[in-house]
Design a protein around this motif. Structure first.
Motif, short mmCIF file in Angstrom:
data_model
loop_
_atom_site.label_atom_id
_atom_site.label_comp_id
_atom_site.label_asym_id
_atom_site.label_seq_id
_atom_site.Cartn_x
_atom_site.Cartn_y
_atom_site.Cartn_z
N PRO A 137 -10.40 28.42 -17.32
CA PRO A 137 -9.80 27.92 -16.08
C PRO A 137 -10.39 26.57 -15.67
O PRO A 137 -11.61 26.44 -15.54
N GLY A 138 -9.53 25.59 -15.52
CA GLY A 138 -9.96 24.26 -15.13
C GLY A 138 -10.66 23.47 -16.21
O GLY A 138 -11.29 22.45 -15.92
N LYS A 139 -10.58 23.96 -17.44
CA LYS A 139 -11.28 23.28 -18.54
C LYS A 139 -10.30 22.81 -19.59
O LYS A 139 -9.17 23.28 -19.66
N GLU A 140 -10.75 21.89 -20.43
CA GLU A 140 -9.94 21.45 -21.55
C GLU A 140 -10.04 22.48 -22.69
O GLU A 140 -11.02 23.22 -22.78
N ARG A 141 -9.03 22.47 -23.52
CA ARG A 141 -9.06 23.35 -24.69
C ARG A 141 -10.18 22.89 -25.63
O ARG A 141 -10.38 21.69 -25.83
N ASN A 170 -2.52 38.75 -44.10
CA ASN A 170 -2.11 37.54 -43.37
C ASN A 170 -2.63 37.55 -41.94
O ASN A 170 -1.89 37.23 -40.99
N THR A 171 -3.89 37.90 -41.79
CA THR A 171 -4.45 38.09 -40.45
C THR A 171 -5.81 37.41 -40.32
O THR A 171 -6.65 37.50 -41.21
N LEU A 172 -5.97 36.76 -39.19
CA LEU A 172 -7.21 36.11 -38.81
C LEU A 172 -7.87 36.93 -37.71
O LEU A 172 -7.17 37.51 -36.87
N TYR A 173 -9.19 36.99 -37.71
CA TYR A 173 -9.92 37.76 -36.71
C TYR A 173 -10.99 36.91 -36.03
O TYR A 173 -11.48 35.93 -36.59
N LEU A 174 -11.37 37.35 -34.84
CA LEU A 174 -12.52 36.78 -34.16
C LEU A 174 -13.26 37.93 -33.50
O LEU A 174 -12.78 38.50 -32.52
N GLN A 175 -14.40 38.29 -34.06
CA GLN A 175 -15.26 39.31 -33.46
C GLN A 175 -16.17 38.62 -32.45
O GLN A 175 -16.91 37.70 -32.82
N MET A 176 -16.10 39.07 -31.21
CA MET A 176 -16.87 38.45 -30.14
C MET A 176 -17.83 39.48 -29.57
O MET A 176 -17.41 40.50 -29.03
N ASN A 177 -19.11 39.21 -29.71
CA ASN A 177 -20.16 40.09 -29.19
C ASN A 177 -20.97 39.37 -28.12
O ASN A 177 -20.90 38.14 -28.00
N SER A 178 -21.72 40.14 -27.37
CA SER A 178 -22.58 39.57 -26.31
C SER A 178 -21.81 38.59 -25.43
O SER A 178 -22.26 37.48 -25.16
N LEU A 179 -20.66 39.03 -24.99
CA LEU A 179 -19.80 38.15 -24.21
C LEU A 179 -20.42 37.78 -22.87
O LEU A 179 -21.14 38.59 -22.26
N LYS A 180 -20.13 36.55 -22.45
CA LYS A 180 -20.65 36.01 -21.20
C LYS A 180 -19.48 35.60 -20.30
O LYS A 180 -18.38 35.33 -20.80
N PRO A 181 -19.70 35.52 -19.01
CA PRO A 181 -18.61 35.08 -18.13
C PRO A 181 -18.02 33.73 -18.53
O PRO A 181 -16.81 33.51 -18.38
N GLU A 182 -18.84 32.85 -19.08
CA GLU A 182 -18.33 31.54 -19.49
C GLU A 182 -17.43 31.60 -20.72
O GLU A 182 -16.83 30.60 -21.10
N ASP A 183 -17.34 32.77 -21.35
CA ASP A 183 -16.39 32.95 -22.45
C ASP A 183 -14.99 33.27 -21.94
O ASP A 183 -14.04 33.33 -22.74
N THR A 184 -14.85 33.46 -20.64
CA THR A 184 -13.54 33.74 -20.06
C THR A 184 -12.59 32.59 -20.34
O THR A 184 -12.88 31.44 -20.01
N ALA A 185 -11.46 32.90 -20.97
CA ALA A 185 -10.50 31.86 -21.37
C ALA A 185 -9.28 32.49 -22.00
O ALA A 185 -9.29 33.68 -22.35
N MET A 186 -8.26 31.67 -22.18
CA MET A 186 -7.15 32.04 -23.04
C MET A 186 -7.54 31.60 -24.44
O MET A 186 -7.94 30.45 -24.64
N TYR A 187 -7.45 32.52 -25.38
CA TYR A 187 -7.83 32.24 -26.76
C TYR A 187 -6.58 32.08 -27.62
O TYR A 187 -5.67 32.92 -27.57
N TYR A 188 -6.59 31.01 -28.41
CA TYR A 188 -5.45 30.69 -29.27
C TYR A 188 -5.89 30.62 -30.72
O TYR A 188 -6.97 30.09 -31.02
N CYS A 189 -5.04 31.12 -31.61
CA CYS A 189 -5.27 30.85 -33.02
C CYS A 189 -4.32 29.73 -33.44
O CYS A 189 -3.27 29.52 -32.82
#
Length: 123
Positions: free
Chosen positions: A41-45, A76-95
């Motif tokens: 939110p409010g940040k650049e991609r 035909n699939t890409l993954y992103l395993q995200m651990n130890s998540l932080k509030p600053e990781d809040t975002a819309m994620y795009y592949c």
């Protein structure tokens, strides 16, 4: 027609984990290099992680040691395993997909994008 469809987003508490998936349709998956990007939110991609056709990965400093990008060419699939998540990781994620080459985090080089999946991390 190339299509990328993300899934796996959601809401978690600080320290939690999520696994994002990106299903690719309409092209030979292994012929492209892939990346995950995010826009808070409010940040650049910004770039999060990339992987090339040989499986070589790159990560943003902010996620090193916490996130892991991987792919299953047979699915035909890409993954992103995200651990130890932080509030600053809040975002819309795009592949995104690009013709392989230099500068893996250069968003201009990515020709195909998914619609995004929302990740929200609460404290």
């Amino acid at each position: 027609q190339v299509q990328l469809v993300e899934s796996g987003g959601g809401s978690v508490q600080t320290g939690g984990s999520l696994r994002l998936s990106c299903a690719a349709f309409g092209y030979t998956y292994s012929s492209y290099c892939m990346g995950w990007f995010r826009q808070g939110p409010g940040k650049e991609r910004e770039g999060v992680a990339t992987i090339d056709s040989n499986g070589v990965t790159s990560y943003a400093d902010s996620v090193k040691g916490r996130f892991t990008i991987s792919q299953d060419n047979a699915k035909n699939t890409l993954y992103l395993q995200m651990n130890s998540l932080k509030p600053e990781d809040t975002a819309m994620y795009y592949c995104a997909a690009r013709a392989c080459g230099l500068a893996p985090f250069d968003m201009v080089k990515y020709s195909h994008w998914g619609q995004g999946t929302q990740v929200t991390v609460s404290s």
